[in-house]
Design an enzyme around this catalytic site. Structure first.
Site, PDB file in Angstrom:
ATOM      1  N   LYS A 224       3.698   1.695  16.283  1.00 53.33           N
ATOM      2  CA  LYS A 224       2.246   1.849  16.137  1.00 53.33           C
ATOM      3  C   LYS A 224       1.536   0.561  15.712  1.00 53.33           C
ATOM      4  CE  LYS A 224       2.321   6.761  15.089  1.00 53.33           C
ATOM      5  NZ  LYS A 224       1.781   7.830  14.246  1.00 53.33           N
TER       6      LYS A 224
ATOM      7  N   ASP B 219      -4.451   9.753  15.591  1.00 52.67           N
ATOM      8  CA  ASP B 219      -3.913  10.372  14.367  1.00 52.67           C
ATOM      9  C   ASP B 219      -5.046  10.582  13.366  1.00 52.67           C
ATOM     10  OD1 ASP B 219      -1.246  10.502  15.060  1.00 52.67           O
ATOM     11  OD2 ASP B 219      -0.748   8.561  14.175  1.00 52.67           O
TER      12      ASP B 219
ATOM     13  N   GLY C 236       1.399   9.285  -0.889  1.00 52.10           N
ATOM     14  CA  GLY C 236       2.011   8.429   0.125  1.00 52.10           C
ATOM     15  C   GLY C 236       1.174   7.191   0.372  1.00 52.10           C
ATOM     16  N   ALA C 237       1.801   6.189   0.983  1.00 53.65           N
ATOM     17  CA  ALA C 237       1.075   4.952   1.310  1.00 53.65           C
ATOM     18  C   ALA C 237       1.608   4.356   2.605  1.00 53.65           C
ATOM     19  CB  ALA C 237       1.203   3.944   0.162  1.00 53.65           C
TER      20      ALA C 237
ATOM     21  N   GLY D   7       2.135   4.932   7.059  1.00 56.30           N
ATOM     22  CA  GLY D   7       1.223   4.981   8.202  1.00 56.30           C
ATOM     23  C   GLY D   7       0.330   6.211   8.195  1.00 56.30           C
TER      24      GLY D   7
ATOM     25  N   THR E  47       5.979   4.013  -4.876  1.00 51.34           N
ATOM     26  CA  THR E  47       5.893   2.567  -5.102  1.00 51.34           C
ATOM     27  C   THR E  47       4.411   2.211  -5.227  1.00 51.34           C
ATOM     28  OG1 THR E  47       7.768   2.409  -3.586  1.00 51.34           O
ATOM     29  CG2 THR E  47       6.695   0.335  -4.206  1.00 51.34           C
TER      30      THR E  47
ATOM     31  N   TYR F  96       5.371  18.728   9.512  1.00 54.36           N
ATOM     32  CA  TYR F  96       5.229  19.940  10.337  1.00 54.36           C
ATOM     33  C   TYR F  96       6.576  20.569  10.695  1.00 54.36           C
ATOM     34  CZ  TYR F  96       5.778  16.171  13.707  1.00 54.36           C
ATOM     35  OH  TYR F  96       6.220  15.054  14.360  1.00 54.36           O
TER      36      TYR F  96
HETATM   37  P1  NAP Z   1       6.137   6.024   6.346  1.00 56.12           P
HETATM   38  O1  NAP Z   1       5.203   5.033   6.943  1.00 56.12           O
HETATM   39  O2  NAP Z   1       7.591   5.780   6.382  1.00 56.12           O
HETATM   40  O3  NAP Z   1       5.661   6.250   4.815  1.00 56.12           O
HETATM   41  C1  NAP Z   1       6.335   7.129   3.991  1.00 56.12           C
HETATM   42  C2  NAP Z   1       5.619   7.271   2.649  1.00 56.12           C
HETATM   43  O4  NAP Z   1       6.219   8.349   1.975  1.00 56.12           O
HETATM   44  C3  NAP Z   1       5.737   6.066   1.730  1.00 56.12           C
HETATM   45  O5  NAP Z   1       4.560   5.958   0.965  1.00 56.12           O
HETATM   46  C4  NAP Z   1       6.927   6.428   0.842  1.00 56.12           C
HETATM   47  O6  NAP Z   1       6.835   5.892  -0.461  1.00 56.12           O
HETATM   48  C5  NAP Z   1       6.764   7.910   0.727  1.00 56.12           C
HETATM   49  N1  NAP Z   1       8.021   8.627   0.561  1.00 56.12           N
HETATM   50  C6  NAP Z   1       9.081   8.628   1.384  1.00 56.12           C
HETATM   51  N2  NAP Z   1      10.028   9.487   0.942  1.00 56.12           N
HETATM   52  C7  NAP Z   1       9.543  10.020  -0.205  1.00 56.12           C
HETATM   53  C8  NAP Z   1      10.030  10.968  -1.132  1.00 56.12           C
HETATM   54  N3  NAP Z   1      11.233  11.549  -0.962  1.00 56.12           N
HETATM   55  N4  NAP Z   1       9.265  11.299  -2.194  1.00 56.12           N
HETATM   56  C9  NAP Z   1       8.053  10.732  -2.365  1.00 56.12           C
HETATM   57  N5  NAP Z   1       7.535   9.819  -1.533  1.00 56.12           N
HETATM   58  C10 NAP Z   1       8.262   9.478  -0.459  1.00 56.12           C
HETATM   59  O7  NAP Z   1       5.931   7.464   7.046  1.00 56.12           O
HETATM   60  P2  NAP Z   1       4.632   8.008   7.767  1.00 56.12           P
HETATM   61  O8  NAP Z   1       4.625   7.586   9.183  1.00 56.12           O
HETATM   62  O9  NAP Z   1       3.463   7.706   6.917  1.00 56.12           O
HETATM   63  O10 NAP Z   1       4.927   9.588   7.795  1.00 56.12           O
HETATM   64  C11 NAP Z   1       4.939  10.351   6.612  1.00 56.12           C
HETATM   65  C12 NAP Z   1       5.086  11.832   7.003  1.00 56.12           C
HETATM   66  O11 NAP Z   1       3.939  12.284   7.692  1.00 56.12           O
HETATM   67  C13 NAP Z   1       6.288  12.091   7.931  1.00 56.12           C
HETATM   68  O12 NAP Z   1       6.903  13.289   7.534  1.00 56.12           O
HETATM   69  C14 NAP Z   1       5.649  12.289   9.287  1.00 56.12           C
HETATM   70  O13 NAP Z   1       6.383  13.150  10.126  1.00 56.12           O
HETATM   71  C15 NAP Z   1       4.327  12.940   8.896  1.00 56.12           C
HETATM   72  N6  NAP Z   1       3.278  12.723   9.883  1.00 56.12           N
HETATM   73  C16 NAP Z   1       2.712  13.813  10.448  1.00 56.12           C
HETATM   74  C17 NAP Z   1       1.702  13.645  11.354  1.00 56.12           C
HETATM   75  C18 NAP Z   1       1.077  14.853  11.984  1.00 56.12           C
HETATM   76  O14 NAP Z   1       0.488  14.742  13.066  1.00 56.12           O
HETATM   77  N7  NAP Z   1       1.167  15.995  11.352  1.00 56.12           N
HETATM   78  C19 NAP Z   1       1.242  12.369  11.706  1.00 56.12           C
HETATM   79  C20 NAP Z   1       1.847  11.268  11.110  1.00 56.12           C
HETATM   80  C21 NAP Z   1       2.884  11.457  10.192  1.00 56.12           C
HETATM   81  P3  NAP Z   1       7.205   4.368  -0.788  1.00 56.12           P
HETATM   82  O15 NAP Z   1       5.975   3.579  -0.467  1.00 56.12           O
HETATM   83  O16 NAP Z   1       7.543   4.398  -2.223  1.00 56.12           O
HETATM   84  O17 NAP Z   1       8.387   4.030   0.098  1.00 56.12           O
END
Ligand code: NAP
Length: 312
Positions: free
Chosen positions: A82, A118, A142-143, A145, A168, A240
């Site tokens: 992305k 998104d 969270g922080a 994408g 973090t 989801y």
């Molecule tokens: P990402 O960029 O890898 O970011 C993950 C974030 O979650 C980081 O801030 C990380 O913290 C934190 N994190 C990871 N594991 C954790 C845990 N066990 N406990 C607490 N915090 C945790 O991932 P992303 O792309 O943002 O996606 C995050 C979630 O959203 C995924 O499950 C994804 O499937 C979902 N999502 C859904 C949609 C939708 O259309 N519904 C769209 C996008 C994403 P640190 O900064 O400390 O590493």
């Protein structure tokens, strides 16, 4: 060879005129987008097909050039493309410039235009849950994408105050500063996920959003004191799989309104669909296809080692 043949995976007739869209990801085999989009094409009788392309990071520039070479209509971009795709696109929609990530590419007259559906998909899911960001106080966990897209949308929508809770905090701090610079009217603060301040933030929240993978199948759930939330708070989980996460179940048990991650997933897909086909997407058809695919692949999902499914 017969002029038409049946595509086994979609049930759509494929001809020499069929237009191709798809998703670039790595891995991408578990993507739910093909079933969602192909169901929509079938429903509207559109001569389009949606295909998952496994594109390794090193091949992304070639794959993007291939959109032109193969005259694809466009593609979705998912993890890990992305952000990496941006230097290879010709034009970026304003939201992509703000968020720094694109999930949709449209091939327009030889140009590759990047969009981020998104972000608008998140807002559409909240609207479906009858929530408006204007004047609201939100807590966003969270922080990464997904959090970034949600944060920009909440700020753009006129949220009054946003607290970022992250494991973090330093990662969230940079994000908070960027949003505060762009939207000076929005108070953005950062708190550690497990630490002082979070109960206070939750106590004043109109919206709580989980934008981490916590609570996905085989991931431990978020440990948050939901009892601190006001009764009027909407709890939204971007995860989801499963559609009802432990967070949403706990919120429902607590009597709070909830919004699941399928809402954002289906709406980002519907917006991409509209960009490519110039037609309104059949959202209920796409949602049903997602639910059917999730139900059919529940066993496979349990076996999935990856924390991400290849969508988003
Ligand atoms: P990402 O960029 O890898 O970011 C993950 C974030 O979650 C980081 O801030 C990380 O913290 C934190 N994190 C990871 N594991 C954790 C845990 N066990 N406990 C607490 N915090 C945790 O991932 P992303 O792309 O943002 O996606 C995050 C979630 O959203 C995924 O499950 C994804 O499937 C979902 N999502 C859904 C949609 C939708 O259309 N519904 C769209 C996008 C994403 P640190 O900064 O400390 O590493």
């Amino acid at each position: 060879m017969a002029a038409e043949q049946t595509a086994i995976t979609s049930g759509l007739p494929v001809s020499g005129r069929t237009r191709v869209v798809g998703v670039f990801g790595w891995p991408v085999a578990h993507s739910l987008s093909p079933s969602m989009h192909n169901a929509a094409f079938r429903h509207l009788g559109l001569d389009f097909i949606y295909v998952a392309f496994p594109v390794a990071p090193a091949h992304l520039p070639q794959a993007l050039r291939g959109i032109r070479a193969l005259d694809l209509v466009g593609v979705n971009l998912t993890i890990p493309h992305k952000e990496a795709a941006l230097p290879h696109l010709d034009t970026l929609a304003p939201e992509v410039e703000l968020i720094g990530a694109a999930n949709t590419v449209h091939h327009e007259d030889g140009c590759l235009v990047g969009y981020n559906t998104d972000a608008r998909g998140f807002t559409a899911a909240l609207q479906e849950a009858r929530f408006t960001a204007a004047g609201a106080r939100a807590v966003l966990v969270g922080a990464g994408g997904a959090a970034r897209a949600a944060l920009w949308e909440l700020a753009r929508g006129g949220a009054r105050a946003i607290t970022l809770l992250n494991r973090t905090p330093s990662r969230a701090q940079a994000l908070a500063e960027a949003v505060a610079r762009q939207f000076p009217g929005v108070a953005v603060e950062v708190r550690p996920l497990r630490g002082p301040g979070r109960a206070h933030a939750l106590a004043g929240a109109d919206l709580l959003v989980n934008a981490t993978p916590a609570g996905m199948a085989h991931e431990p759930p978020l440990d948050l004191p939901l009892e601190a939330l006001p009764d009027s708070c909407l709890v939204c989980d971007l995860v989801y799989t499963p559609p009802e996460t432990p967070l949403l179940r706990a919120a429902r048990d607590r009597g709070l309104r909830t919004c699941d991650g399928l809402g954002m997933l289906v709406h980002q897909g519907a917006l991409s669909f509209g960009i490519w086909t110039k037609q309104p997407a059949p959202v209920p058809v796409m949602r049903r296809a997602l639910l059917e695919t999730l139900a059919g692949t529940a066993t496979g999902l349990r076996l999935t080692a990856s924390r991400h499914l290849g969508d988003n």
